[in-house]
Write an enzyme that holds these catalytic residues in place. Structure first.
Site, mmCIF file in Angstrom:
data_model
loop_
_atom_site.group_PDB
_atom_site.id
_atom_site.type_symbol
_atom_site.label_atom_id
_atom_site.label_comp_id
_atom_site.label_asym_id
_atom_site.label_seq_id
_atom_site.Cartn_x
_atom_site.Cartn_y
_atom_site.Cartn_z
ATOM 1 N N ILE A 58 0.860 -1.191 0.000
ATOM 2 C CA ILE A 58 0.000 0.000 0.000
ATOM 3 C C ILE A 58 0.894 1.237 0.000
ATOM 4 C CG2 ILE A 58 -1.715 -1.247 1.352
ATOM 5 C CD1 ILE A 58 -1.324 0.646 3.651
ATOM 6 N N ASP A 60 -0.149 5.745 -0.582
ATOM 7 C CA ASP A 60 -0.892 6.890 -0.050
ATOM 8 C C ASP A 60 -2.299 6.577 0.451
ATOM 9 O OD1 ASP A 60 1.251 7.648 -1.600
ATOM 10 O OD2 ASP A 60 0.159 9.108 -2.787
ATOM 11 N N TRP A 84 5.226 -1.923 -5.488
ATOM 12 C CA TRP A 84 4.352 -0.953 -6.140
ATOM 13 C C TRP A 84 3.980 -1.430 -7.543
ATOM 14 C CZ3 TRP A 84 4.137 2.289 -10.365
ATOM 15 C CH2 TRP A 84 3.179 3.312 -10.296
#
Ligand SMILES: *[C@@H]1O[C@H](CO)[C@@H](O)[C@H](O)[C@H]1NC(C)=O
Ligand SMILES: *[C@@H]1O[C@H](CO)[C@@H](O)[C@H](O)[C@H]1NC(C)=O
Length: 563
Positions: A58, A60, A84
């Site tokens: 995870i 933002d 990511w």
């Protein structure tokens, strides 16, 4: 999760360091998967009460909002892996900000205007009570565009489904804007003239920009002639946040609030430093310009919400608690505890404190009073599981004349903390806590204050020094530090609260004036083997007038359940 979970933490660290922000790949770092887990159980570093999904990457926090009695938090999430990539807006709901239930992703690539990515954004509550989301989509030409989404069924308090109208994007980068640096729309605010305003983060060369747009209907947006604010030399402004704070009291304000009884906060996440900075200032609705107060800086010399591992934060106004709540991302993969945020008396900085709902998790408590810690003394806090705890201490200081001199060239708190770590004996301090310490104390993270004698007044430093923690090679564990704006000569005491959660240490100095979050990965001090001590390495004695430590319970943290 199987035995791969320990490697997973490493993968995340490696991923954060290596992956350029725009590379959407699920990379497997086999070299990090061969590390011996040294008798650690796969879950030893998994946090219990900090927000995180059961697995995967995870970043933002996105679009927090309160709707029909339910708190919503969206977040950038990779459904397919622990690095990511494949980013969607994952969605969780809560009635108390402590227990969270996962829902299906709210926004995911499906239309031309977001087919290459659904990146960060914010929610705005419209006058009819319906929420709207503005987010950054990556289009087929890899341009960053801004899109709007609305709930499919406003009667559903869980807002499970979101509709992205085909008229998107609602904001396109024009010729003056770098389409590869144009993202993260804020919550919109509405002026007395009925026009909505929103800012989008950008840059022009090295000039950071908060580009301003206006709209009557939330659909047709027009760029303003000038940005709301900008600053030379700061680079890309990610995740801008712009909101009012009351001059007096702790109540939060709706983002559209206006008038003489408030100031404004402008926060930017600087891609160049990977830290966040904020200024306090005034906003003129007539000119649609924001002007920071004298002495405030948007660059790396500026104020920070958190002087540790904290980025891409976002606030929202919680009408139920009449407060403004702040979320930050603490890499590798957690959100911090939601914090209420308000303006300090004197108006020079913000103050933050964990939302009071967190105290529901406080279980078994241990307490100590009136303990004198002379130089070299320590006191062990026993009787609770200290790897999952909430600790509050008040230190009374004596012997301020013994404080070390402060060199005015020491502008950088983090450098100073590195130079004068917890083991470097001082005059007044270092004193504080050793958290996540092994039984023999060879491994520990120090959370401490150090007091210096400045020209006019004493200078107080709050520091997280992880250098004695043995965590494996290659793990990012700098010392973090911030100065604390207090008058210690007058107060003669200072408080510290630390939230310890397996691999997160989140500290609030002087009632939340200076905050620091660290990720810590102990090798020995895990689970029941973690110890907690108060210590003093300063020549002057300190007195612990009150220490309270609670073992923290484990909430439902995104385990699938029916809402
Ligand atoms: C996250 O972690 C890496 C280290 O792996 C660090 O270099 C980076 O600056 C961190 N912060 C952010 C906001 O990415
Ligand atoms: C636009 O932004 C991208 C991403 O930061 C950067 O690589 C590129 O050099 C910028 N282009 C111009 C013309 O400044």
């Amino acid at each position: 999760m199987g035995g791969a979970a320990v490697a997973w933490l490493f993968v995340l660290f490696a991923a954060a360091a290596i992956l350029p922000a725009a590379e959407a790949a699920h990379t497997v770092y086999s070299e990090y998967q061969t590390h011996e887990p040294e008798k650690l159980s796969p879950q030893d570093h998994r946090t219990a009460y900090h927000f995180q999904p059961p697995k995967n990457w995870i970043n933002d926090p996105n679009g927090p909002l309160f709707y029909k009695g339910v708190y919503h938090l969206f977040y950038q999430y990779n459904p397919k892996g622990a690095v990511w990539g494949n980013i969607v807006w994952a969605h969780s709901v809560s009635r108390d900000l402590v227990n969270w239930i996962p829902l299906p992703p709210a926004i995911y690539p499906s239309k031309p205007f977001d087919i290459n990515g659904c990146w960060s954004g914010s929610a705005t509550i419209l006058p009819d009570g319906r929420p709207a989301i503005l987010y950054t989509g990556i289009d087929p030409r890899n341009r960053q565009v801004q899109n709007v989404a609305f709930p499919k069924d406003p009667a559903d308090p869980y807002l499970r489904e979101w509709v992205k109208p085909d008229y998107n994007p609602v904001i396109n980068p024009d010729a003056a804007i770098n389409a590869s640096a144009f993202r993260d729309p804020t919550t919109a605010w509405r002026g007395g003239d009925g026009w909505w305003r929103v800012v989008v983060g950008s840059k022009n060369d090295l000039q950071g920009l908060a580009v301003l747009y206006r709209s009557k209907d939330f659909v047709r947006w027009v760029k303003a002639a000038a940005p709301l604010h900008s600053a030379a030399g700061t680079g890309m402004w990610e995740c801008p946040d712009f909101f009012p704070v009351a001059r007096r009291g702790r109540n939060g304000l709706d983002t559209s609030a206006a008038g003489p009884a408030l100031k404004h906060v402008m926060k930017v996440s600087l891609d160049l430093t990977r830290f966040e900075y904020y200024t306090l200032g005034s906003y003129s609705p007539e000119k649609d310009r924001y002007l920071p107060d004298a002495g405030m800086a948007d660059d790396r010399t500026g104020l920070r919400y958190d002087y540790g591992n904290f980025y891409a934060s976002k606030t929202f106004y919680d009408p139920a608690g009449r407060r403004r709540i702040l979320w930050g991302w603490s890499n590798e993969s957690d959100s911090t505890i939601p914090r209420a945020v308000w303006l300090d008396n004197g108006g020079r900085q913000l103050v933050q404190w964990p939302v009071q709902e967190l105290e529901k998790l406080r279980g078994k408590k241990v307490e100590a009073r009136d303990l004198i810690l002379r130089k070299g003394a320590r006191y062990e806090i026993k009787g609770i599981l200290t790897s999952q705890a909430d600790v509050e201490v008040t230190f009374e200081v004596t012997g301020l004349e013994k404080a070390e001199g402060f060199d005015p060239r020491w502008k950088d708190a983090q450098e100073l903390c590195k130079k004068k770590g917890a083991d470097v004996a001082g005059g007044v301090g270092p004193f504080g806590l050793w958290v996540l310490a092994s039984g023999d104390l060879s491994e520990r993270t120090a959370v401490f204050f150090r007091v210096f004698k400045g020209k006019e007044k004493h200078v107080v430093l709050l520091c997280h020094d992880d250098s004695s923690s043995t965590s494996r090679a290659g793990v990012w564990k700098p010392s973090f530090a911030g100065f604390v704006d207090v008058d210690i000569q007058k107060d003669r005491k200072i408080s510290l609260r630390s939230l310890i959660d397996a691999s997160v240490v989140e500290s609030f100095g002087a009632g939340g004036k200076t905050c620091i979050t660290s990720r810590v990965y102990p090798v020995h001090a895990v689970g029941g083997a973690a110890h907690l001590h108060a210590f003093n390495n300063g020549a002057a004695a300190v007195k612990i007038s009150l220490l309270r430590a609670w073992q923290m319970g484990t909430p439902n943290m995104n385990q699938p359940t029916e809402p």
